[in-house]
Design a protein around this motif. Structure first.
Motif, mmCIF file in Angstrom:
data_model
loop_
_atom_site.group_PDB
_atom_site.id
_atom_site.type_symbol
_atom_site.label_atom_id
_atom_site.label_comp_id
_atom_site.label_asym_id
_atom_site.label_seq_id
_atom_site.Cartn_x
_atom_site.Cartn_y
_atom_site.Cartn_z
ATOM 1 N N THR A 110 0.853 -1.190 0.000
ATOM 2 C CA THR A 110 0.000 0.000 0.000
ATOM 3 C C THR A 110 0.885 1.234 0.000
ATOM 4 O O THR A 110 2.092 1.148 0.276
ATOM 5 N N ALA A 111 0.314 2.363 -0.346
ATOM 6 C CA ALA A 111 1.070 3.614 -0.359
ATOM 7 C C ALA A 111 0.121 4.779 -0.129
ATOM 8 O O ALA A 111 -1.091 4.665 -0.345
ATOM 9 N N ILE A 112 0.689 5.887 0.319
ATOM 10 C CA ILE A 112 -0.050 7.138 0.465
ATOM 11 C C ILE A 112 0.655 8.186 -0.388
ATOM 12 O O ILE A 112 1.869 8.373 -0.278
ATOM 13 N N ASP A 113 -0.084 8.855 -1.252
ATOM 14 C CA ASP A 113 0.440 9.950 -2.063
ATOM 15 C C ASP A 113 -0.154 11.263 -1.566
ATOM 16 O O ASP A 113 -1.379 11.358 -1.373
ATOM 17 N N PHE A 114 0.696 12.267 -1.384
ATOM 18 C CA PHE A 114 0.203 13.593 -0.994
ATOM 19 C C PHE A 114 1.269 14.635 -1.298
ATOM 20 O O PHE A 114 2.393 14.298 -1.690
ATOM 21 N N ARG A 115 0.895 15.886 -1.177
ATOM 22 C CA ARG A 115 1.835 16.992 -1.348
ATOM 23 C C ARG A 115 1.997 17.681 -0.006
ATOM 24 O O ARG A 115 1.017 17.933 0.695
ATOM 25 N N ARG A 116 3.232 17.987 0.333
ATOM 26 C CA ARG A 116 3.544 18.664 1.591
ATOM 27 C C ARG A 116 4.281 19.952 1.266
ATOM 28 O O ARG A 116 5.416 19.929 0.798
ATOM 29 N N ASP A 117 3.604 21.069 1.442
ATOM 30 C CA ASP A 117 4.175 22.381 1.121
ATOM 31 C C ASP A 117 4.683 22.423 -0.322
ATOM 32 O O ASP A 117 5.733 23.007 -0.615
ATOM 33 N N GLY A 118 3.952 21.768 -1.217
ATOM 34 C CA GLY A 118 4.307 21.773 -2.633
ATOM 35 C C GLY A 118 5.219 20.634 -3.060
ATOM 36 O O GLY A 118 5.452 20.463 -4.256
ATOM 37 N N TRP A 119 5.728 19.842 -2.122
ATOM 38 C CA TRP A 119 6.633 18.738 -2.443
ATOM 39 C C TRP A 119 5.829 17.460 -2.666
ATOM 40 O O TRP A 119 5.050 17.063 -1.797
ATOM 41 N N PRO A 120 6.005 16.779 -3.807
ATOM 42 C CA PRO A 120 5.328 15.483 -4.015
ATOM 43 C C PRO A 120 5.934 14.417 -3.097
ATOM 44 O O PRO A 120 7.153 14.222 -3.081
#
Length: 249
Positions: free
Chosen positions: A77-87
């Motif tokens: 499994t994985a989680i994809d998100f952006r943190r302060d503009g960082w992929p």
């Protein structure tokens, strides 16, 4: 009659496993919702850096590791998100192995990856270990405390870090001069201001890879949503000050 307790034991193990998996999936979904990301299923959960570092490699290399493997290593499994503009991608991998002291068991690890528009040469930064697992000090070496360069890569050379941080970190790279330039006074000031905080050294992974347009680190357990965001922020805090920029993904 002898089969009844055995059947109950297997049922209880199955029930406990199902409960743990359900609670873990719920925690990942809640975290993804909190950071505005999404959970990715097994078919798409492969780490971006899988071609650079295979999952659970320390559990798969060598004859005896292969002999004890009951299910090959895979990303679950994985989680994809952006943190302060960082992929960011956080992927979890597992392998099933036969362990003499515990029977057949599942071993996990997870990987934090940040996609960067890399301006740095390939590099690996590691925390230096000053004590053994019992807390006993390790003897110093001429270059500080014992650390190992990346295996199987003779072109990797030690980079000289500023004196203020070389007692806690070591770096290997293909371009020591460029890496030395990246550790500006601003980077050193930021790192020194945090190395006195136990939370910083505990959240910063022990080995950070800068390779192939990615910065990534592997932690030897399941994704812990309580400590995940501080780890991500520590990685981004360092790489942003070293001059990298978010990749366009």
């Amino acid at each position: 009659m002898l089969l009844v307790p055995i059947a109950l034991l297997y049922w209880w193990q199955w029930h406990t496993h199902r409960k743990d998996e359900r609670e873990h999936a719920e925690a990942l979904a809640a975290f993804a919702d909190e950071v505005g990301g999404k959970v990715v299923g097994r078919d798409e959960a492969r780490a971006w850096s899988a071609d650079l570092l295979s999952p659970l490699r320390h559990q798969t290399e060598g004859f005896f590791n292969k002999l004890g493997t009951r299910r090959r290593a895979r990303f679950d499994t994985a989680i994809d998100f952006r943190r302060d503009g960082w992929p960011v991608r956080v992927s979890e991998a597992s392998i099933r192995k036969s362990v003499p002291t515990a029977g057949t068991t599942t071993i996990y690890e997870y990987r934090i990856e940040v996609a960067v528009d890399s301006v740095l040469p390939p590099m690996r930064i590691s925390q230096l270990v000053h004590a053994d697992f019992r807390g006993r000090p390790l003897p110093p070496t001429p270059s500080g405390y014992a650390t190992e360069p990346p295996s199987g890569a003779p072109q990797w050379l030690p980079a000289r870090l500023p004196a203020e941080v070389e007692q806690d970190f070591a770096a290997y790279t293909t371009d020591p001069v460029a890496v030395a330039r990246a550790f500006t006074p601003q980077v050193v000031e930021w790192m020194v201001g945090r190395t006195d905080e136990p939370s910083f050294l505990s959240t910063m992974p022990f080995l950070l890879h800068f390779e192939g347009g990615l910065v990534f680190a592997t932690i030897g357990k399941r994704i812990d949503t309580e400590t995940l965001l501080p780890r991500v922020d520590a990685i981004i805090g360092l790489i942003s000050r070293l001059g990298d920029r978010p990749a366009l993904r």
